[in-house]
Design a protein around this motif. Structure first.
Motif, PDB file in Angstrom:
ATOM      1  N   ASP A 158       0.816  -1.206   0.000  1.00 28.01           N
ATOM      2  CA  ASP A 158       0.000   0.000   0.000  1.00 28.01           C
ATOM      3  C   ASP A 158       0.851   1.258   0.000  1.00 28.01           C
ATOM      4  N   VAL A 159       1.823   1.314   0.918  1.00 26.01           N
ATOM      5  CA  VAL A 159       2.665   2.510   1.034  1.00 26.01           C
ATOM      6  C   VAL A 159       3.458   2.731  -0.245  1.00 26.01           C
ATOM      7  N   LEU A 160       4.019   1.662  -0.801  1.00 22.96           N
ATOM      8  CA  LEU A 160       4.781   1.782  -2.043  1.00 22.96           C
ATOM      9  C   LEU A 160       3.898   2.267  -3.193  1.00 22.96           C
ATOM     10  N   SER A 161       2.687   1.702  -3.291  1.00 29.86           N
ATOM     11  CA  SER A 161       1.779   2.088  -4.373  1.00 29.86           C
ATOM     12  C   SER A 161       1.366   3.548  -4.262  1.00 29.86           C
ATOM     13  N   ILE A 162       1.035   3.981  -3.041  1.00 28.78           N
ATOM     14  CA  ILE A 162       0.637   5.374  -2.829  1.00 28.78           C
ATOM     15  C   ILE A 162       1.749   6.318  -3.283  1.00 28.78           C
ATOM     16  N   ALA A 163       2.976   6.040  -2.825  1.00 27.82           N
ATOM     17  CA  ALA A 163       4.093   6.929  -3.138  1.00 27.82           C
ATOM     18  C   ALA A 163       4.382   6.965  -4.636  1.00 27.82           C
ATOM     19  N   LEU A 164       4.387   5.809  -5.280  1.00 24.88           N
ATOM     20  CA  LEU A 164       4.700   5.767  -6.707  1.00 24.88           C
ATOM     21  C   LEU A 164       3.621   6.455  -7.541  1.00 24.88           C
ATOM     22  N   ARG A 165       2.351   6.222  -7.198  1.00 27.77           N
ATOM     23  CA  ARG A 165       1.277   6.884  -7.953  1.00 27.77           C
ATOM     24  C   ARG A 165       1.288   8.388  -7.710  1.00 27.77           C
ATOM     25  N   TYR A 166       1.626   8.786  -6.492  1.00 30.21           N
ATOM     26  CA  TYR A 166       1.730  10.216  -6.181  1.00 30.21           C
ATOM     27  C   TYR A 166       2.771  10.878  -7.084  1.00 30.21           C
ATOM     28  N   HIS A 167       3.839  10.149  -7.391  1.00 35.04           N
ATOM     29  CA  HIS A 167       4.908  10.682  -8.243  1.00 35.04           C
ATOM     30  C   HIS A 167       4.693  10.324  -9.709  1.00 35.04           C
TER      31      HIS A 167
END
Length: 255
Positions: A32-41
């Motif tokens: 979840d944390v990885l997906s949030i950060a990557l999509r944010y960028h």
């Protein structure tokens, strides 16, 4: 400006917007944390929890990079990396694991492009993904992507999370308070979402560190939770009454 400061100010640096990253991780909170950060960028993200799912996704919609956990329920992430590279020789591989012995690191670097140990700094993960893509992927391929949507573009629609006048959209990762948009960084979003999911319960600090920052053992001197709680308060409180409560010596919750 540091990577943390750039992320906190909402910057979207880099030239690989639109590149697709496959996240292979069986721990839901980490994925979840990885997906949030990557999509944010501005990356496109596919997620898989097993070797089988990862191979199927790669066949359906080839990713440009893969973040691979070394220990997966149905196999070894390093073996998966070899198989993915055999199918896509230009695929950027970054291994993410709790193993930090020199032999493990050397072995993984022999198979892939980079190696990150847990607990990790999420901004560093994004920076490393960008770095390996600069080496493995021509800018022309990722600077503009159009055409038919791939599996990475089709996100499941989830109902918004609500608590009081807060609303979190788990598809777009947007936040509103009293109908007004609140701009949050990936870490701020992950922290607020975890508090919202726990309703009015006080969440211990070590649990927040484990779920949001992936710390298995709480560093006694860590003030990262306090720092990000202050960031959230600074952004939320101008839009309404105080919403985050503190139980000294225990943790944090929502009023």
């Amino acid at each position: 400006m540091t990577a943390n400061e750039a992320a906190h100010e909402g910057a979207h640096p880099g030239t690989h917007e639109g590149a697709t990253v496959l996240v292979v991780e069986d721990e839901e909170s980490i994925a979840d944390v990885l997906s949030i950060a990557l999509r944010y960028h501005r990356f496109r993200v596919m997620t898989a929890r097993t070797v089988r799912e990862a191979l199927a996704l790669t066949e359906r919609a080839g990713p440009d990079a893969a973040l691979l956990d070394v220990m997966l329920p149905d196999g070894d992430g390093r073996a998966l990396g070899r198989e993915l590279r055999a199918r896509r020789p230009d695929l950027a591989l970054v291994f993410v694991t709790a193993r930090d012995a020199p032999a493990e690191i050397v072995g993984a670097l022999g198979l892939g492009d980079d190696y990150i140990t847990k607990p990790f700094n999420i901004d560093e993960v994004v920076a490393r993904v960008r770095a390996v893509l600069r080496r493995t992927l021509p800018h022309a391929r990722t600077s503009s992507r159009g055409g038919t949507p791939t599996a990475a573009d089709v996100l499941p629609q989830r109902p918004p999370l609500r608590y009081g006048d807060l609303e979190l959209d788990e598809t777009t990762y947007s936040v509103h308070r009293a109908g007004r948009t609140v701009e949050l960084t990936p870490t701020e979003y992950a922290l607020l979402r975890f508090l919202v999911r726990n309703g009015g319960r006080i969440v211990p600090k070590d649990q927040l560190l484990r779920h949001v920052w992936q710390y298995e053992h709480t560093p006694a001197e860590s003030t990262v939770v306090e720092t990000y709680i202050s960031y959230l308060r600074r952004k939320l409180e101008p839009l309404g009454p105080p919403v985050i409560t503190t139980r000294r010596g225990v943790g944090y919750g929502l009023a």
